[in-house]
Design an enzyme around this catalytic site. Structure first.
Site, PDB file in Angstrom:
ATOM      1  CG  ASP A   1      -4.511   8.119 -35.956  1.00  0.00           C
ATOM      2  OD1 ASP A   1      -4.708   9.386 -35.889  1.00  0.00           O
ATOM      3  OD2 ASP A   1      -4.052   7.257 -35.049  1.00  0.00           O
TER       4      ASP A   1
ATOM      5  CD  GLU B   1      -2.895  -0.857   2.342  1.00  0.00           C
ATOM      6  OE1 GLU B   1      -2.773  -0.044   3.340  1.00  0.00           O
ATOM      7  OE2 GLU B   1      -3.663  -1.659   2.573  1.00  0.00           O
TER       8      GLU B   1
ATOM      9  CE  LYS C   1      -4.206   4.165 -35.459  1.00  0.00           C
ATOM     10  NZ  LYS C   1      -3.386   4.617 -34.439  1.00  0.00           N
TER      11      LYS C   1
ATOM     12  CG  HIS D   1      -6.397   9.852 -27.704  1.00  0.00           C
ATOM     13  ND1 HIS D   1      -5.430   9.784 -28.497  1.00  0.00           N
ATOM     14  CD2 HIS D   1      -7.572   9.249 -28.145  1.00  0.00           C
ATOM     15  CE1 HIS D   1      -5.876   8.841 -29.592  1.00  0.00           C
ATOM     16  NE2 HIS D   1      -7.186   8.616 -29.327  1.00  0.00           N
TER      17      HIS D   1
ATOM     18  CD  GLN E   1      -9.084   1.960 -21.533  1.00  0.00           C
ATOM     19  OE1 GLN E   1      -9.989   1.973 -21.026  1.00  0.00           O
ATOM     20  NE2 GLN E   1      -7.866   1.716 -21.115  1.00  0.00           N
TER      21      GLN E   1
ATOM     22  CG  ASP F   1       0.171   9.196 -32.934  1.00  0.00           C
ATOM     23  OD1 ASP F   1      -0.851   9.727 -32.740  1.00  0.00           O
ATOM     24  OD2 ASP F   1       0.371   7.845 -33.357  1.00  0.00           O
TER      25      ASP F   1
ATOM     26  N   GLY G   1       3.429   0.247 -32.975  1.00  0.00           N
ATOM     27  CA  GLY G   1       2.898  -0.500 -34.201  1.00  0.00           C
ATOM     28  C   GLY G   1       2.286   0.388 -35.279  1.00  0.00           C
TER      29      GLY G   1
HETATM   30  C1  R5P Z   1      -4.284   6.437 -31.332  1.00  0.00           C
HETATM   31  O1  R5P Z   1      -5.406   6.743 -31.702  1.00  0.00           O
HETATM   32  C2  R5P Z   1      -3.056   7.386 -30.884  1.00  0.00           C
HETATM   33  O2  R5P Z   1      -3.331   8.490 -31.220  1.00  0.00           O
HETATM   34  C3  R5P Z   1      -1.740   6.489 -31.221  1.00  0.00           C
HETATM   35  O3  R5P Z   1      -1.679   6.327 -32.566  1.00  0.00           O
HETATM   36  C4  R5P Z   1      -1.607   5.328 -30.441  1.00  0.00           C
HETATM   37  O4  R5P Z   1      -2.050   5.141 -29.278  1.00  0.00           O
HETATM   38  C5  R5P Z   1      -0.426   4.351 -31.058  1.00  0.00           C
HETATM   39  O5  R5P Z   1      -0.424   3.382 -30.297  1.00  0.00           O
HETATM   40  P1  R5P Z   1       0.631   2.385 -30.984  1.00  0.00           P
HETATM   41  O6  R5P Z   1       1.983   2.856 -30.647  1.00  0.00           O
HETATM   42  O7  R5P Z   1       0.336   0.970 -30.052  1.00  0.00           O
HETATM   43  O8  R5P Z   1       0.282   1.835 -32.152  1.00  0.00           O
END
Ligand code: R5P
Length: 304
Positions: A169, A39, A192, A130, A97, A220, A227
């Site tokens: 994306d 804890e 993406k 995000h 999330q 990003d 990935g």
């Molecule tokens: C997702 O929409 C975020 O903007 C990033 O592109 C994403 O979190 C990247 O995650 P990863 O490195 O696992 O592809």
């Protein structure tokens, strides 16, 4: 004697130290220990009465423990009658999330907002959530800073020719557009595909715009598994990009992400220190830009 105090949780002490230094104060004394069963037991060792108190903590690494540590520090501080208490969260984990992606899942970013409010933080300062709409999840004022100016400054130093900015994306178009404006270059968007049942895996498959013969700069908010960036870099190179530079506000880089990114066709990667990588030897193509001045300036506007 300053009328404010800056404390740090344990997730990113180097960044907190830089911020405090820029503000001309030492970090507030806090004993961060644990009971035998694990804890978390913070013990604030400063007089916080009638002071404006900042607690800096990124939600990275041992993320859930760092969230809990911040909440407990908040509770400890508010019991000693501060004037006000502000959470400074350079990287807010769980921000991705931000909606129910499928029935049965939580809206975790909203839960984080509730945790901070229950812990009696009266404001929050954060960097590159995000999604801008997450600010609306909070009942308290949120100062939403951007690392974009710092990252754009670092890109300029590379003197890349024939540059285009790429959003990896559709969700990142606004961020990429802002960078493209700042650098005065065109923007390209990648579409993406993500697998709903394999949420950490993605596959870039369509480039909307021209990258042939261009120095591409992908921006990003988060690199997690790597990935998105790896697939993006491979697709862009296949489409004729001459070099690939990656910018990211939050280098979560889970598991073997750095190792995997090292094998991808990436020439430069510029990340920030919202997440502490000072204890790891980063690959040579990675450089770290500090957001300490942005945070210190934001704190300064509150305490002036
Ligand atoms: C997702 O929409 C975020 O903007 C990033 O592109 C994403 O979190 C990247 O995650 P990863 O490195 O696992 O592809």
């Amino acid at each position: 004697m300053k009328n404010f105090l800056v404390f740090s949780g344990s997730s990113n002490i180097p960044l907190s130290t830089s911020v405090a230094k820029l503000l001309g104060v030492p970090l507030g004394k806090v004993d961060l220990t644990r009971f035998a069963d694990g804890e978390i037991r913070p013990w604030i060792q400063e007089d916080v009465r009638d002071k404006t108190v900042f607690v800096i903590q990124s939600f990275s690494g041992d993320m859930d423990a760092h969230i809990m540590e911040l909440c407990l520090m908040g509770d400890a501080i508010r019991r000693s009658a501060p004037k006000t208490m502000i959470a400074v969260i350079p990287y807010m984990g769980y921000a991705r999330q931000d909606k129910q992606h499928r029935l049965g899942e939580p809206v975790s970013a909203r839960v984080i907002a509730k945790f901070l409010e229950v812990s009696k933080f009266r404001e929050m300062i954060t960097i590159d959530l995000h999604n801008d709409a997450i600010v609306g999840f909070f009942q308290i004022p949120v100062t939403h800073l951007a690392a974009m100016t710092i990252l754009a400054g670092e890109v300029k130093k590379l003197h890349l020719s024939d540059m285009v900015v790429v959003s990896p994306d559709v969700g990142g178009v606004k961020r990429a557009r802002n960078l493209a404006y700042a650098l005065d270059v065109p923007m390209v968007v990648m579409e993406k595909k993500r697998f709903l049942d394999r949420h950490d895996q993605s596959e870039s498959f369509q480039i909307i715009g021209d990258v042939k013969g261009k120095s591409v700069v992908i921006i990003d908010d988060v690199i997690s598994s790597g990935g998105t960036i790896i697939n993006g870099a491979v697709s862009l190179k296949r489409a004729g990009a001459t070099s690939v530079t990656v910018l990211a506000s939050h280098a979560v880089c889970a598991g073997n992400a750095f190792e995997n990114l090292s094998k991808a066709p990436i020439d430069h990667m510029i990340i920030t220190n919202t997440i502490d990588w000072t204890k790891k030897k980063l690959p040579a193509f990675v450089s770290v830009a500090s957001v300490a001045s942005e945070i210190a300036a934001s704190i300064q506007t509150i305490v002036q």
